[in-house]
Design a protein around this motif. Structure first.
Motif: not given
Length: 112
Positions: A9-13, A94-99
């Motif tokens: 998630f940090a890398a995506r951010i 996690v689905k919400r965080l993926n979006l």
């Protein structure tokens, strides 16, 4: 949430923040002051240029807001609070965080 998932998630951010910075840099010209030169540009063309400038400024404001939300999400990752609702403390799915990796609230708290 495990450390591997947090790092993903940090890398995506960070990647999205870099993308927003690139978009901001490329949009600087569109936000520039529209010069009044009636010989080079007619009245309707100037109005068009002013409208394009206003849209570019609005897009920049949206990018700035998203960047601030992403920065806050990175802070939550560092403080090991990422993935938990800031209101109720429950885990955000996690689905919400993926979006939306910048989501700071669970669905029930975000909906009011």
């Amino acid at each position: 949430m495990n450390e591997k998932k947090l790092n993903e998630f940090a890398a995506r951010i960070r990647a999205r923040m870099a993308e927003l910075a690139d978009l901001s840099a490329s949009g600087k010209d569109a936000q520039a002051v529209v010069e009044l030169d009636q010989q080079a540009v007619g009245r309707l063309s100037r109005m068009d240029a002013l409208q394009n400038q206003a849209m570019a400024k609005a897009q920049q404001a949206n990018r700035d807001l998203e960047t601030r939300r992403l920065e806050a999400a990175l802070i939550r990752v560092k403080e090991e609070e990422f993935g938990y609702c800031e209101d109720c403390g429950e885990e955000i799915p996690v689905k919400r965080l993926n979006l939306d990796p910048a989501a700071s609230k669970c669905v029930s708290c975000a909906s009011g």
